[in-house]
Write a protein that holds these residues in place. Sequence first.
Motif, PDB file in Angstrom:
ATOM      1  N   ALA A  41       0.833  -1.211   0.000  1.00  0.00           N
ATOM      2  CA  ALA A  41       0.000   0.000   0.000  1.00  0.00           C
ATOM      3  C   ALA A  41       0.866   1.259   0.000  1.00  0.00           C
ATOM      4  O   ALA A  41       0.537   2.242  -0.666  1.00  0.00           O
ATOM      5  CB  ALA A  41      -0.927  -0.009   1.210  1.00  0.00           C
ATOM      6  N   GLU A  42       1.992   1.204   0.707  1.00  0.00           N
ATOM      7  CA  GLU A  42       2.897   2.349   0.750  1.00  0.00           C
ATOM      8  C   GLU A  42       3.480   2.618  -0.637  1.00  0.00           C
ATOM      9  O   GLU A  42       3.578   3.770  -1.075  1.00  0.00           O
ATOM     10  CB  GLU A  42       4.001   2.091   1.782  1.00  0.00           C
ATOM     11  N   LEU A  43       3.837   1.566  -1.370  1.00  0.00           N
ATOM     12  CA  LEU A  43       4.377   1.759  -2.724  1.00  0.00           C
ATOM     13  C   LEU A  43       3.299   2.231  -3.693  1.00  0.00           C
ATOM     14  O   LEU A  43       3.569   3.062  -4.566  1.00  0.00           O
ATOM     15  CB  LEU A  43       5.026   0.477  -3.234  1.00  0.00           C
ATOM     16  N   VAL A  44       2.086   1.699  -3.551  1.00  0.00           N
ATOM     17  CA  VAL A  44       0.979   2.165  -4.392  1.00  0.00           C
ATOM     18  C   VAL A  44       0.779   3.665  -4.166  1.00  0.00           C
ATOM     19  O   VAL A  44       0.633   4.434  -5.119  1.00  0.00           O
ATOM     20  CB  VAL A  44      -0.306   1.359  -4.105  1.00  0.00           C
ATOM     21  N   VAL A  83      -2.615   1.729 -10.493  1.00  0.00           N
ATOM     22  CA  VAL A  83      -1.762   0.821  -9.720  1.00  0.00           C
ATOM     23  C   VAL A  83      -2.516   0.474  -8.456  1.00  0.00           C
ATOM     24  O   VAL A  83      -2.867   1.349  -7.660  1.00  0.00           O
ATOM     25  CB  VAL A  83      -0.394   1.439  -9.391  1.00  0.00           C
ATOM     26  N   ARG A  84      -2.797  -0.817  -8.300  1.00  0.00           N
ATOM     27  CA  ARG A  84      -3.657  -1.298  -7.212  1.00  0.00           C
ATOM     28  C   ARG A  84      -2.948  -2.442  -6.476  1.00  0.00           C
ATOM     29  O   ARG A  84      -1.875  -2.865  -6.874  1.00  0.00           O
ATOM     30  CB  ARG A  84      -4.976  -1.799  -7.799  1.00  0.00           C
ATOM     31  N   LEU A  85      -3.573  -2.934  -5.457  1.00  0.00           N
ATOM     32  CA  LEU A  85      -3.027  -4.055  -4.687  1.00  0.00           C
ATOM     33  C   LEU A  85      -3.664  -5.376  -5.086  1.00  0.00           C
ATOM     34  O   LEU A  85      -4.848  -5.420  -5.424  1.00  0.00           O
ATOM     35  CB  LEU A  85      -3.270  -3.854  -3.190  1.00  0.00           C
ATOM     36  N   LYS A 100      -8.721  -2.804   6.108  1.00  0.00           N
ATOM     37  CA  LYS A 100      -7.987  -1.535   6.155  1.00  0.00           C
ATOM     38  C   LYS A 100      -7.604  -1.040   4.769  1.00  0.00           C
ATOM     39  O   LYS A 100      -7.627   0.161   4.496  1.00  0.00           O
ATOM     40  CB  LYS A 100      -6.732  -1.701   7.012  1.00  0.00           C
ATOM     41  N   HIS A 101      -7.222  -1.949   3.886  1.00  0.00           N
ATOM     42  CA  HIS A 101      -6.712  -1.559   2.567  1.00  0.00           C
ATOM     43  C   HIS A 101      -7.703  -1.838   1.430  1.00  0.00           C
ATOM     44  O   HIS A 101      -7.308  -1.828   0.259  1.00  0.00           O
ATOM     45  CB  HIS A 101      -5.386  -2.268   2.298  1.00  0.00           C
ATOM     46  N   ALA A 102      -8.960  -2.053   1.759  1.00  0.00           N
ATOM     47  CA  ALA A 102      -9.977  -2.443   0.771  1.00  0.00           C
ATOM     48  C   ALA A 102     -10.048  -1.489  -0.420  1.00  0.00           C
ATOM     49  O   ALA A 102     -10.231  -1.928  -1.557  1.00  0.00           O
ATOM     50  CB  ALA A 102     -11.347  -2.560   1.433  1.00  0.00           C
ATOM     51  N   ALA A 103      -9.880  -0.210  -0.184  1.00  0.00           N
ATOM     52  CA  ALA A 103     -10.005   0.768  -1.271  1.00  0.00           C
ATOM     53  C   ALA A 103      -8.916   0.614  -2.327  1.00  0.00           C
ATOM     54  O   ALA A 103      -9.093   1.065  -3.468  1.00  0.00           O
ATOM     55  CB  ALA A 103      -9.975   2.188  -0.699  1.00  0.00           C
ATOM     56  N   LEU A 104      -7.809  -0.031  -1.978  1.00  0.00           N
ATOM     57  CA  LEU A 104      -6.697  -0.204  -2.925  1.00  0.00           C
ATOM     58  C   LEU A 104      -6.689  -1.565  -3.611  1.00  0.00           C
ATOM     59  O   LEU A 104      -5.893  -1.799  -4.506  1.00  0.00           O
ATOM     60  CB  LEU A 104      -5.355  -0.034  -2.194  1.00  0.00           C
ATOM     61  N   ILE A 105      -7.558  -2.466  -3.168  1.00  0.00           N
ATOM     62  CA  ILE A 105      -7.516  -3.848  -3.642  1.00  0.00           C
ATOM     63  C   ILE A 105      -8.357  -4.013  -4.900  1.00  0.00           C
ATOM     64  O   ILE A 105      -9.518  -3.622  -4.951  1.00  0.00           O
ATOM     65  CB  ILE A 105      -7.987  -4.820  -2.538  1.00  0.00           C
TER      66      ILE A 105
END
Length: 191
Positions: free
Chosen positions: A117-120, A128-130, A150-155
């Motif tokens: 997440a930090e790199l995204v 660019v997503r997870l 916690k990271h759902a928005a990036l997945i």
Amino acid sequence: MARLCERHHLQVSAISTGQVFAVHGLQLADLDQARRDAAVACLKGLVDLARRFGGKVNLGRARGMAQPGEPLAAARNRFLAAARNLAEYAAERGVDILLEPVNRYETNFVNSVAEGAELVAALGMPNVRLMPDVFHMNIEDVGITATLAKHAALISYIHFADSNRLAPGQGHLHFPDIVATLKAVGYNGWV
């Protein structure tokens, strides 16, 4: 490939880049600029393929590693420059790059979902997503469900494999809780 997918009513979820690293040894964090350029060129070819088949390219071990004795920041900076080049190319073609954190026994760079997440965030590009993998999360992340929430928005894609890398239900991960978490956060991407 397109005819086979059509004939069998299949969709391509993502183009995997594992063999770019495993067979060809190409990686975006390579110390050698020519090899980094070759990795980017190869991955751009996969972006072109993904454009025809669903628009997603997974980036796991092909992102590269820090070399022994090297500060992690140096590998990170090489990765970010090469990944930005790739992501810009992909964005122009409507393709997402899916960063997959991989456990410490397979790589020394981007092991946890938080590191991914930090790199995204550092790349700052919406394409660019997870792509978390619950097998790797079982090793690296304190809690699978809390981390996914916690990271759902990036997945944009999730790999399911049990704790022993077999099919769900053949290890000790509790997939009903994982699925319930994904439903609760409104995840509707590939699994």
